[in-house]
Motif scaffolding. Structure first.
Motif, PDB file in Angstrom:
ATOM      1  N   PRO A 123       0.830  -1.204   0.000  1.00  0.00           N
ATOM      2  CA  PRO A 123       0.000   0.000   0.000  1.00  0.00           C
ATOM      3  C   PRO A 123       0.870   1.262   0.000  1.00  0.00           C
ATOM      4  O   PRO A 123       2.074   1.193   0.189  1.00  0.00           O
ATOM      5  CB  PRO A 123      -0.802  -0.128   1.286  1.00  0.00           C
ATOM      6  CG  PRO A 123       0.013  -1.009   2.169  1.00  0.00           C
ATOM      7  CD  PRO A 123       0.800  -1.907   1.267  1.00  0.00           C
ATOM      8  N   LEU A 124       0.211   2.360  -0.197  1.00  0.00           N
ATOM      9  CA  LEU A 124       0.924   3.629  -0.247  1.00  0.00           C
ATOM     10  C   LEU A 124       1.206   4.119   1.181  1.00  0.00           C
ATOM     11  O   LEU A 124       0.342   4.041   2.042  1.00  0.00           O
ATOM     12  CB  LEU A 124       0.048   4.642  -0.986  1.00  0.00           C
ATOM     13  CG  LEU A 124       0.643   6.008  -1.244  1.00  0.00           C
ATOM     14  CD1 LEU A 124       1.751   5.918  -2.270  1.00  0.00           C
ATOM     15  CD2 LEU A 124      -0.433   6.953  -1.726  1.00  0.00           C
ATOM     16  N   SER A 125       2.434   4.597   1.407  1.00  0.00           N
ATOM     17  CA  SER A 125       2.681   5.237   2.706  1.00  0.00           C
ATOM     18  C   SER A 125       3.194   6.655   2.460  1.00  0.00           C
ATOM     19  O   SER A 125       4.011   6.887   1.570  1.00  0.00           O
ATOM     20  CB  SER A 125       3.667   4.403   3.526  1.00  0.00           C
ATOM     21  OG  SER A 125       4.976   4.899   3.385  1.00  0.00           O
ATOM     22  N   GLU A 167       2.750   2.165  -3.867  1.00  0.00           N
ATOM     23  CA  GLU A 167       2.179   2.125  -5.206  1.00  0.00           C
ATOM     24  C   GLU A 167       1.282   3.321  -5.477  1.00  0.00           C
ATOM     25  O   GLU A 167       0.323   3.562  -4.760  1.00  0.00           O
ATOM     26  CB  GLU A 167       1.356   0.846  -5.356  1.00  0.00           C
ATOM     27  CG  GLU A 167       2.088  -0.356  -4.812  1.00  0.00           C
ATOM     28  CD  GLU A 167       2.028  -1.518  -5.767  1.00  0.00           C
ATOM     29  OE1 GLU A 167       1.160  -1.505  -6.637  1.00  0.00           O
ATOM     30  OE2 GLU A 167       2.876  -2.413  -5.639  1.00  0.00           O
ATOM     31  N   LEU A 168       1.582   4.019  -6.540  1.00  0.00           N
ATOM     32  CA  LEU A 168       0.711   5.111  -6.978  1.00  0.00           C
ATOM     33  C   LEU A 168      -0.168   4.566  -8.097  1.00  0.00           C
ATOM     34  O   LEU A 168       0.093   4.773  -9.273  1.00  0.00           O
ATOM     35  CB  LEU A 168       1.565   6.269  -7.499  1.00  0.00           C
ATOM     36  CG  LEU A 168       2.142   7.202  -6.441  1.00  0.00           C
ATOM     37  CD1 LEU A 168       2.971   8.298  -7.091  1.00  0.00           C
ATOM     38  CD2 LEU A 168       1.024   7.832  -5.610  1.00  0.00           C
ATOM     39  N   ASP A 169      -1.197   3.829  -7.702  1.00  0.00           N
ATOM     40  CA  ASP A 169      -2.062   3.232  -8.716  1.00  0.00           C
ATOM     41  C   ASP A 169      -3.493   3.719  -8.528  1.00  0.00           C
ATOM     42  O   ASP A 169      -3.767   4.607  -7.727  1.00  0.00           O
ATOM     43  CB  ASP A 169      -1.981   1.706  -8.659  1.00  0.00           C
ATOM     44  CG  ASP A 169      -2.462   1.167  -7.315  1.00  0.00           C
ATOM     45  OD1 ASP A 169      -2.880   1.985  -6.473  1.00  0.00           O
ATOM     46  OD2 ASP A 169      -2.393  -0.043  -7.099  1.00  0.00           O
ATOM     47  N   VAL A 216      -5.918   2.564  -7.069  1.00  0.00           N
ATOM     48  CA  VAL A 216      -6.500   2.440  -5.720  1.00  0.00           C
ATOM     49  C   VAL A 216      -5.931   3.496  -4.769  1.00  0.00           C
ATOM     50  O   VAL A 216      -6.643   4.052  -3.942  1.00  0.00           O
ATOM     51  CB  VAL A 216      -6.227   1.028  -5.160  1.00  0.00           C
ATOM     52  CG1 VAL A 216      -6.909   0.841  -3.817  1.00  0.00           C
ATOM     53  CG2 VAL A 216      -6.687  -0.028  -6.152  1.00  0.00           C
ATOM     54  N   HIS A 217      -4.626   3.790  -4.899  1.00  0.00           N
ATOM     55  CA  HIS A 217      -3.966   4.580  -3.862  1.00  0.00           C
ATOM     56  C   HIS A 217      -3.658   6.029  -4.227  1.00  0.00           C
ATOM     57  O   HIS A 217      -3.385   6.836  -3.347  1.00  0.00           O
ATOM     58  CB  HIS A 217      -2.661   3.897  -3.448  1.00  0.00           C
ATOM     59  CG  HIS A 217      -2.874   2.522  -2.905  1.00  0.00           C
ATOM     60  ND1 HIS A 217      -2.578   1.395  -3.626  1.00  0.00           N
ATOM     61  CD2 HIS A 217      -3.396   2.112  -1.722  1.00  0.00           C
ATOM     62  CE1 HIS A 217      -2.897   0.337  -2.898  1.00  0.00           C
ATOM     63  NE2 HIS A 217      -3.391   0.743  -1.746  1.00  0.00           N
ATOM     64  N   GLU A 228      -5.213   8.986  -2.466  1.00  0.00           N
ATOM     65  CA  GLU A 228      -4.742   9.284  -1.113  1.00  0.00           C
ATOM     66  C   GLU A 228      -3.655  10.375  -1.152  1.00  0.00           C
ATOM     67  O   GLU A 228      -3.661  11.305  -0.357  1.00  0.00           O
ATOM     68  CB  GLU A 228      -4.149   8.002  -0.543  1.00  0.00           C
ATOM     69  CG  GLU A 228      -4.466   7.733   0.896  1.00  0.00           C
ATOM     70  CD  GLU A 228      -3.968   6.346   1.251  1.00  0.00           C
ATOM     71  OE1 GLU A 228      -4.435   5.374   0.612  1.00  0.00           O
ATOM     72  OE2 GLU A 228      -3.101   6.250   2.134  1.00  0.00           O
TER      73      GLU A 228
END
Lengths: 109, 570
Positions: free
Chosen positions: A3-5, A22-24, A26-27, A30
């Motif tokens: 996941p993105l942090s 991941e900059l996809d 889903v994330h 954020e």
């Protein structure tokens, strides 16, 4: 998928956001939300440290463009720091290497 | 007339000091040795006393009301209804009060249960309890239950289809089966014509569309406008126009109900129920039931109609947004394939188009691109981009100008939603296929040479729709016969899977795969690439994937102008 942090710290020059994961699809939203919540002053520089980015797709690029928009609106600058090779390749393909200022590290040298 | 009924528990439990089991606690009851007293004469219920041979030895005033000609010494068999005489006979033979079945039957126009109390001298006192009202209540309850079961059956049958004509057929058939002998469903007019669905009991539904005068049936025009239902009424058979009589309906029309089918805000039509003169007219309860039925049918019909309208709208929009089928144009082969991110959606953020040149000497413009995001929102923007590019076709000589103008058009409406795309202008020449390629921030096209080398076209430029200015570099190349230029979106290279499940398919793997495709026709290359990406995916989800291959066919030079008049041979 990792996941993105997002880690945020303030420096004299302006906020630094360490982006990892991941900059996809889903994330990426954020990152966008977090960046748009940052208070930027004219003349400051927003640094996005992308050294930990493992993957970036078009929605990730959208988030980077939104960050740029946010900085420009505040008359601040934006710098992409420590861009990994795969991401630099993507930025080259989409023609954004000339648009963004890229720097080797997050620290202003 | 007689019958032996098992009395339901709730009826036995009904109040009243002398009903049912209460009798057994009456003085003398349960004591078979007690003589027949005289108190029964004053009982408020009909009471008969008969001896073992079935000879009447007494009856009270209440009993006399129902059996006015009865006298002592008559045989029960002659004076009483057979159900009572037989019950007495059975009791006398068995010398016991018998099982749980209480003898019951009609006496005059009333319905009675007969409860026996055997006396010591072999005589039996028969207490007759009037159950007429209970029986009616029970009958009403039974019919209410039947109707509610019927209604829920009807509802599930109706809701099982979202096909409008089928829904109308089901409604008419069910109505003719359960409510009347004949049913006609009149749909709201389309233009000046109505779709009519006829059903007669025992026949299938028949649909016709025709112009009819709805004012010729009293109450029908109002019902079609959704006004409150017109009460059932006797109609003069002459008032019923011929078009309203279903085929197979026998006899003159006796009674008719016209009821609207209420829809979601608008009437879904009207239902006419017909019964012949030989069948009973509609009762008030039946009319209410018909309205209930109409409400269910109306709801089902409007759901079906809404669904039909929406799916027609979706289909129309999808048709506009779906990628075109590709073929051979002006001696150049084109093949394309598209997979939307979700299997349910056939459209998404990737797109491609081939705009054939007006003749073989003119360039054909191929566009392949990717809008950031997925699903319908992205698809709508692809539609806008494709339309804009079509309008910019006359300027296709200058790719950079086309991209600048497109960028301006997108900037005005969408802020950060951008697109990347590749423009390819294609013309068949004597020595091969001439290509001009420009990337607007998109993955550069890959060229598969005849010897198996895979080249990346060195074009690059800025994505469109996000920045005030875009820059792009156009390159030129020539495809020899058998060589392929492949345009693709990142859904292919970003397909995630492989042996470890988390690896990207990647550009390197794609290039290696393409090296093995040298000499293959365009269509085969597209299929091969899609197949590899899909195998790589395994079970995971994926982004939109689009691939277009431009190939210089091995055989044949530029076709004649006449042969290419239609531009594209699919």
């Amino acid at each position: 998928m990792s996941p993105l942090s997002l880690t945020h710290r303030d420096t004299v020059a302006g906020p630094v956001l360490l982006v990892a994961g991941e900059l996809d699809f889903v994330h990426a939203a954020e990152l966008r939300r977090q960046v748009e919540g940052l208070v930027l002053h004219a003349g400051q520089c927003l640094v996005l440290d992308l050294s930990g980015v493992e993957f970036c797709d078009s929605t990730g690029i959208t988030a980077l463009l939104a960050a740029r928009q946010h900085a420009l609106a505040a008359e601040a600058e934006i710098v992409l720091a420590a861009v990994p090779a795969h991401l630099e390749r993507i930025l080259t393909i989409v023609g954004l290497v000339q648009v963004f200022t890229l720097r080797a590290t997050a620290e202003d040298t | 007339m007689g019958c032996a009924r098992r009395v339901p528990a709730d009826l036995n439990a009904s109040p009243g000091p002398t009903t049912g089991p209460g009798l057994r606690s009456a003085p003398g009851a349960g004591d078979a040795g007690a003589p027949v007293g005289e108190t029964w004469r004053h009982a408020p219920y009909p009471v008969l006393v008969a001896d073992r041979r079935g000879v009447l030895t007494g009856l009270n005033e209440a009993a006399r009301q129902y059996l006015p000609r009865a006298a002592r010494g008559d045989r029960l068999r002659d004076l009483a209804p057979s159900w009572l005489a037989e019950a007495h006979h059975r009791l006398a033979e068995a010398r016991s009060p018998g099982g749980g079945d209480v003898p019951a039957g009609h006496l005059g126009d009333r319905f009675f249960e007969a409860h026996p109390t055997p006396a010591g001298d072999g005589r039996v006192v028969w207490w007759l309890i009037d159950r007429t009202d209970a029986l009616q209540a029970e009958t009403a309850l039974h019919s209410a239950r039947t109707r509610s079961e019927m209604l829920s059956g009807i509802a599930s049958t109706l809701l099982s289809t979202l096909n409008v004509p089928r829904c109308m057929e089901v409604t008419a058939s069910l109505a003719a089966q359960h409510l009347a002998e004949g049913a006609v469903l009149i749909a709201p007019p389309q233009g000046r014509r109505h779709q009519l669905t006829y059903a007669a009991r025992g026949t299938g539904a028949v649909q016709v569309t025709q112009q009819v005068d709805t004012r010729s049936v009293p109450g029908l025009a109002e019902a079609l406008q959704g006004f409150p239902p017109v009460p059932a009424r006797w109609l003069n058979p002459d008032d019923i126009p011929d078009w309203l009589i279903p085929e197979g309906f026998t006899g003159p029309v006796g009674s008719v109900i016209v009821t609207p089918l209420p829809g979601h805000g608008v009437p879904a039509g009207a239902l006419v129920l017909l019964r012949s003169g030989t069948e009973k007219a509609f009762t008030e309860g039946e009319e209410a039931f018909a309205r209930l039925f109409a409400a269910r049918a109306g709801a089902a019909l409007s759901a079906a109609r809404l669904y039909a309208e929406q799916s027609a709208i979706t289909a129309t929009l999808m048709r506009e947004l779906l990628p075109p089928k590709l073929g051979s144009v002006h001696g150049v082969e084109y093949a394309g394939n598209y997979r939307a991110a979700t299997d349910q959606e056939r459209i998404g953020g990737d797109f491609y188009d081939v705009h054939p040149g007006s003749d073989p000497s003119r360039e054909t413009l191929v566009v392949l691109g990717d809008v950031a995001g997925k699903g319908l929102d992205a698809a709508v923007l692809t539609g806008k981009i494709r339309n804009t590019l079509q309008a910019l076709l006359p300027l296709a000589d200058d790719h950079q100008r086309v991209l600048s103008l497109l960028n301006g058009a997108l900037l005005s409406s969408h802020q950060t939603r951008f697109a990347t795309l590749v423009l390819a202008s294609v013309r068949r020449g004597d020595e091969g296929v001439h290509l001009r390629l420009t990337s607007g921030g998109h993955l550069p096209p890959l060229i598969i040479r005849a010897d198996g080398t895979v080249e990346e076209a060195p074009t690059h430029g800025t994505l469109v729709g996000a920045l005030p200015q875009v820059r792009a570099r156009t390159i030129e190349t020539v495809l020899a016969p058998g060589e392929i230029c492949l345009l693709y979106t990142d859904g292919i290279t970003e397909a995630r899977g492989g042996p470890l499940g988390e690896e990207l398919f990647g550009e390197e793997r794609l290039r290696r795969a393409l090296a093995g495709c040298a000499g293959m026709p365009a269509e085969a290359v597209v299929e091969h690439v899609q197949m590899l990406a899909f195998q790589w995916l395994r079970s995971g989800g994926h982004d939109d994937m689009a691939v277009v291959a431009i190939g210089a066919a091995r055989s044949g030079g530029p076709p004649t102008v006449a042969g290419a008049k239609d531009g594209m041979n699919l």
